[in-house]
Design a protein around this motif. Structure first.
Motif, PDB file in Angstrom:
ATOM      1  N   SER A 131     -21.022 -55.374  -1.614  1.00 21.02           N
ATOM      2  CA  SER A 131     -20.209 -56.337  -2.349  1.00 21.02           C
ATOM      3  C   SER A 131     -20.597 -57.742  -1.915  1.00 21.02           C
ATOM      4  O   SER A 131     -20.724 -58.016  -0.709  1.00 21.02           O
ATOM      5  N   ARG A 132     -20.788 -58.644  -2.875  1.00 24.57           N
ATOM      6  CA  ARG A 132     -21.271 -59.997  -2.585  1.00 24.57           C
ATOM      7  C   ARG A 132     -20.241 -61.046  -2.956  1.00 24.57           C
ATOM      8  O   ARG A 132     -19.595 -60.975  -4.003  1.00 24.57           O
ATOM      9  N   ARG A 133     -20.104 -62.045  -2.058  1.00 25.91           N
ATOM     10  CA  ARG A 133     -19.302 -63.247  -2.321  1.00 25.91           C
ATOM     11  C   ARG A 133     -20.140 -64.428  -1.857  1.00 25.91           C
ATOM     12  O   ARG A 133     -20.176 -64.737  -0.671  1.00 25.91           O
ATOM     13  N   GLY A 134     -20.861 -65.044  -2.771  1.00 23.57           N
ATOM     14  CA  GLY A 134     -21.782 -66.110  -2.394  1.00 23.57           C
ATOM     15  C   GLY A 134     -22.927 -65.531  -1.596  1.00 23.57           C
ATOM     16  O   GLY A 134     -23.603 -64.610  -2.041  1.00 23.57           O
ATOM     17  N   ASP A 135     -23.148 -66.042  -0.389  1.00 28.65           N
ATOM     18  CA  ASP A 135     -24.221 -65.505   0.449  1.00 28.65           C
ATOM     19  C   ASP A 135     -23.680 -64.538   1.498  1.00 28.65           C
ATOM     20  O   ASP A 135     -24.393 -64.161   2.423  1.00 28.65           O
ATOM     21  N   LYS A 136     -22.428 -64.140   1.345  1.00 29.83           N
ATOM     22  CA  LYS A 136     -21.831 -63.168   2.245  1.00 29.83           C
ATOM     23  C   LYS A 136     -21.809 -61.806   1.570  1.00 29.83           C
ATOM     24  O   LYS A 136     -21.445 -61.679   0.405  1.00 29.83           O
ATOM     25  N   VAL A 137     -22.195 -60.766   2.321  1.00 37.07           N
ATOM     26  CA  VAL A 137     -22.263 -59.422   1.771  1.00 37.07           C
ATOM     27  C   VAL A 137     -21.559 -58.466   2.725  1.00 37.07           C
ATOM     28  O   VAL A 137     -21.697 -58.563   3.947  1.00 37.07           O
ATOM     29  N   SER A 138     -20.792 -57.551   2.168  1.00 35.76           N
ATOM     30  CA  SER A 138     -20.177 -56.489   2.949  1.00 35.76           C
ATOM     31  C   SER A 138     -20.692 -55.152   2.449  1.00 35.76           C
ATOM     32  O   SER A 138     -21.135 -55.021   1.308  1.00 35.76           O
ATOM     33  N   CYS A 139     -20.637 -54.161   3.316  1.00 36.51           N
ATOM     34  CA  CYS A 139     -21.189 -52.843   2.989  1.00 36.51           C
ATOM     35  C   CYS A 139     -20.237 -51.757   3.472  1.00 36.51           C
ATOM     36  O   CYS A 139     -19.729 -51.820   4.602  1.00 36.51           O
ATOM     37  N   PHE A 140     -19.980 -50.775   2.602  1.00 37.15           N
ATOM     38  CA  PHE A 140     -19.093 -49.666   2.938  1.00 37.15           C
ATOM     39  C   PHE A 140     -19.719 -48.356   2.476  1.00 37.15           C
ATOM     40  O   PHE A 140     -20.532 -48.327   1.547  1.00 37.15           O
ATOM     41  N   ASP A 141     -19.294 -47.263   3.085  1.00 37.70           N
ATOM     42  CA  ASP A 141     -19.634 -45.965   2.532  1.00 37.70           C
ATOM     43  C   ASP A 141     -19.032 -45.851   1.137  1.00 37.70           C
ATOM     44  O   ASP A 141     -17.892 -46.286   0.904  1.00 37.70           O
ATOM     45  N   ASN A 142     -19.787 -45.273   0.221  1.00 36.07           N
ATOM     46  CA  ASN A 142     -19.285 -45.059  -1.140  1.00 36.07           C
ATOM     47  C   ASN A 142     -18.379 -43.829  -1.143  1.00 36.07           C
ATOM     48  O   ASN A 142     -18.676 -42.802  -1.760  1.00 36.07           O
TER      49      ASN A 142
END
Length: 305
Positions: free
Chosen positions: A233-244
């Motif tokens: 998931s992206r918000r500007g240049d910040k990205v988060s990552c989770f198990d689907n």
């Protein structure tokens, strides 16, 4: 030179409350301290000789104490008297110095947390001990920027849990508890950091997850990384990552509706903040998070097991 009665990690002053320490104990400590001051002024060769003698005497004392304890502990009467004797600050301090008894669990837990607090504080975060639940469980709370951070799971597993298990091998379950929404600064901006301070310095384990431009702003994109399905998931240049994987029943999330930074599982309606992975439906659970960094235009992920 460190002695059994004046040692930085096992001094008698730390072994019992000051009110319980007799005047004789202070006299012993002062006498040894005076000798250490004298030896500190000697040349290296003489100092090393004294250190070797000290170590040999300590090894002899430790072996004798081990044999004494082994001979007494299995006898019901002698074992009971031995446990009573541990209340004496001199006996307790010497046995702790030789590693024959452990510090109380609460003390060892605080030592473990104190080890990791500087790294957390460098990122505006911290950790609190919430509860000890005998025989094998502790509850912790990540605070500051660590609370609600997408990398909080990695912070817990790679930093905090390792320190606790090194100091407290009897602890099996380390539970993270939450206290509500992530904290903010005085100007209202988020204090969240997107990389665990322990993952940040890792030189290996980073996997390419595509370019930043490929990720939809404010939305989610499913990726397969080493055979593992994750959501970015992206918000500007910040990205988060989770198990689907929904924390409810493990159903995939990529088809869930995304609105105002929240994704809703299309199966049973569980909702999660895309910024942190926190569950709005059941606050006691959250999505499995992974550390993320952006290197130039490339997004890299460090998968947590």
């Amino acid at each position: 030179m460190n002695s059994p009665l004046h040692h930085p990690t096992a001094s008698l002053r730390d072994a019992a409350p000051a009110a319980d320490a007799p005047d004789e104990l202070d006299a012993l400590v002062q006498a040894i301290t005076s000798l250490e001051t004298i030896i500190a002024g000697w040349d290296e060769a003489h100092s090393l000789t004294v250190q070797a003698l000290k170590s040999a005497i300590e090894d002899l004392h430790k072996e004798a104490l081990k044999r004494l304890i082994r001979a007494l502990k299995d006898d019901p009467v002698a074992g009971a008297r031995l446990r009573e004797a541990l209340g004496d600050p001199v006996i307790h301090g010497v046995l702790r110095f030789h590693g024959l008894i452990k510090a109380p669990l609460a003390e060892r837990l605080q030592q473990a947390l104190d080890e990791v607090r500087p790294a957390l504080a460098g990122h505006g975060g911290g950790v609190e001990l919430v509860a000890i639940k005998p025989p094998d469980t502790v509850e912790l709370r990540l605070v500051g920027s660590c609370h609600g951070c997408p990398a909080s799971g990695q912070t817990l597993s790679e930093g905090v849990k390792k320190a606790i298990r090194a100091h407290c091998p009897e602890i099996v379950h380390i539970v993270q508890v939450s206290r509500g929404a992530p904290e903010t600064r005085a100007d209202g901006s988020s204090t969240i950091h997107f990389i665990s301070p322990f993952a940040l310095h890792a030189k290996s384990g980073w996997l390419d997850a595509g370019s930043l431009e490929e990720l939809p702003e404010g939305g989610v994109s499913e990726r397969k990384i080493k055979g593992r399905s994750v959501l970015l998931s992206r918000r500007g240049d910040k990205v988060s990552c989770f198990d689907n994987s929904c924390a409810h029943l493990g159903m995939p999330l990529e088809m869930g509706e995304v609105r105002d930074g929240v994704i809703t599982c299309s199966y049973h309606g569980f909702q999660y903040l895309l910024e942190t992975g926190e569950c709005l439906t059941a606050p006691e659970v959250q999505l499995k998070v992974h550390a993320v960094r952006v290197d130039g235009s490339r997004v890299q992920v460090r998968l947590e097991e």
